[in-house]
Enzyme design. Sequence first.
Site, mmCIF file in Angstrom:
data_model
loop_
_atom_site.group_PDB
_atom_site.id
_atom_site.type_symbol
_atom_site.label_atom_id
_atom_site.label_comp_id
_atom_site.label_asym_id
_atom_site.label_seq_id
_atom_site.Cartn_x
_atom_site.Cartn_y
_atom_site.Cartn_z
ATOM 1 N N ASP A 1 3.196 -4.521 7.910
ATOM 2 C CA ASP A 1 2.317 -3.744 7.848
ATOM 3 C C ASP A 1 0.950 -4.703 8.051
ATOM 4 O OD1 ASP A 1 -0.440 -2.626 6.939
ATOM 5 O OD2 ASP A 1 0.605 -1.918 5.308
ATOM 6 N N HIS B 1 0.870 -1.247 0.166
ATOM 7 C CA HIS B 1 0.180 -0.124 -0.048
ATOM 8 C C HIS B 1 0.743 1.402 0.057
ATOM 9 C CE1 HIS B 1 -2.631 2.968 1.724
ATOM 10 N NE2 HIS B 1 -3.828 2.185 1.614
ATOM 11 N N GLN C 1 -4.704 -5.388 6.935
ATOM 12 C CA GLN C 1 -5.650 -6.288 6.446
ATOM 13 C C GLN C 1 -5.533 -7.518 7.177
ATOM 14 O OE1 GLN C 1 -7.833 -5.670 4.104
ATOM 15 N NE2 GLN C 1 -7.059 -3.287 3.988
ATOM 16 N N CYS D 1 -4.585 2.300 -3.695
ATOM 17 C CA CYS D 1 -3.403 2.835 -3.298
ATOM 18 C C CYS D 1 -2.012 1.929 -3.264
ATOM 19 C CB CYS D 1 -3.571 3.276 -1.470
ATOM 20 S SG CYS D 1 -4.631 4.278 -1.449
ATOM 21 N N LYS E 1 -10.171 -0.994 10.810
ATOM 22 C CA LYS E 1 -10.501 -1.973 9.677
ATOM 23 C C LYS E 1 -11.087 -3.287 10.391
ATOM 24 C CE LYS E 1 -7.133 -0.348 6.308
ATOM 25 N NZ LYS E 1 -7.964 0.174 5.176
#
Length: 568
Positions: A217, A140, A220, A382, A243
């Site tokens: 990261d 991202h 998600q 993104c 999220k």
Amino acid sequence: MKPFEPNTFRQHFPLIVNQENLDHLLNTAILTNERLEQTGLVYFDNGATTQKPACVIESYHDFYQAKNANVHRASHGLSAKATAAFEQARETVAHFINANSSKEIIWTKGTTESINLLAATLGKTILQPGDEIFIAVSEHHANIVPWQLIAAQTGAVIKTLPLDANGRIDLNQVEQLLTHKAKIVCCSHVSNVVAKINPISDIIAKAKTVGALTVIDGAQAIAHLPVDVQALDCDFYVFSAHKMYGPTGVGVLYGKQAILEAMPPYQSGGEMIKTVSFTEQTTFNELPFKFEAGTPNIAGVICFAQGIQFIRQYDSAEISAYEQQLTQYCYQALQQIPGVTFIVEQAPDITVIAFTINDHHNHDIASSLDSYGIALRSGHHCAMPLMDYLNISGCLRVSLAPYNTIAEIDYFINVLKKILKQETSVNTTNLEVSATVESDAIVEKFSNIKSWDARHREIMLLGKKLERLDPCYRNQHTLIHGCESLAWVKASTSVTGHYHFQADSDAKIIRGLLVIVLAAFNNKTKQQIQSVDVNSYFESLGLLQHLSPSRGNGALAIVDKIKALSCA
Ligand code: PLP
């Protein structure tokens, strides 16, 4: 622990369509907008942000009703109550990801701010010219651009990690590319588009052998996978509350205590300070406060803990099994639709399915689905470098949550088939091209159209009337910036000083908007162009309140470009 039952689970989310209405919708042959007004939304954009359960929404209200005070600062009881809830939330998060201590949990605004904090502070301390920062091509932008900025400041070099045929970071390449020059390795646990679980344990292990720090990261992954930062042995793990059922504006930076202690502060002021003096050196607070400048998002943090508690009531294995069932069902149904191509081979590992449809622009499909009340994402997500890597300009992305249902997927597939059928028949029958459409005629036409789906169809039909621009005019000079689809506009003037604009786009919905905008500006002088009241024009067409922000901004970007061209 509560048993997970999708229809009961769903009832906790006020913004989600209720099942009975959806069944009613599915049983009616005509899929119209009026029907949707009774049913609400089919929300398939959970990768962007999840909906919030009632307990999280209530917790926000409760904080401001009963606990509102600043944390850590006052000696009064209300502040103590707020501080206790705030620090309890930190414990909840530490427990949730199995951090060694709550000192390792830093509150931020979100994943993006967590990564910016790391890039800024690590950049100051460990990066030298020629050092290498490794980033997967599927990242991202939030996990690319902060590193690019710090590389530019320090002379460090960005290196990319390619993917294997299934879309996971290619471990063989990791083995070969990482040397002692590598100082930081950044990758997502799961990409927001590819949706395959990256082999992060192996990547972390390899990074250790060359002495590089690892930044994972988890934006998600956090809503779908169990995360144990100690078992992973990563140096940093970052994610956002919104999220995973929590509020926006709250994020987490997990870091190993020893590394966080060695890092300089990021922003300054407030609770991150121990002592301030004009004569002595200013000193900083202990972890985790050292990285938390100013008043934090107290209500958001407390609500986030509520969201975690909510989801922890259920057996995560049961939720996971249901998510897999939904994903497989949707993936297989999409596989049956001619022209659908998945962006990588084999089914995704989490509930995110990314695909393109031959001969159809992803924005056109997404905006048509929106007119049937189905919210999903289109575009580059993104992840522009990933789009380049896959050689696509963008794609559609369905991202599901455990409150979604098989019935919603059936509805989505039926609507998608219907849209594709309609588009194909329009493509073959309506090839008539007429160059000019008057703005008054458009206003008149739109005033007789009541529903948004009919208006949307009309915009798509208007798009058919736009003469295509010669490809030689599609260039950097004519490109409209700020419009998510590629679009171009070119101007010419007559001897009387009247402007004539020609425009084009790769998306039909944008071509339709171009016809609408050109109708208001063509054959006008510079002065007349500058004085067009675009907002009331769009208002009279009932457009702006319906167009999605990217499409809406796209319409305004077209106007800005036209005005700029007339001034040039
Ligand atoms: N990383 C990934 C993989 C994401 O999917 C996202 C958001 O979609 C981000 C980072 C940025 O998250 P936020 O906007 O919450 O900071």
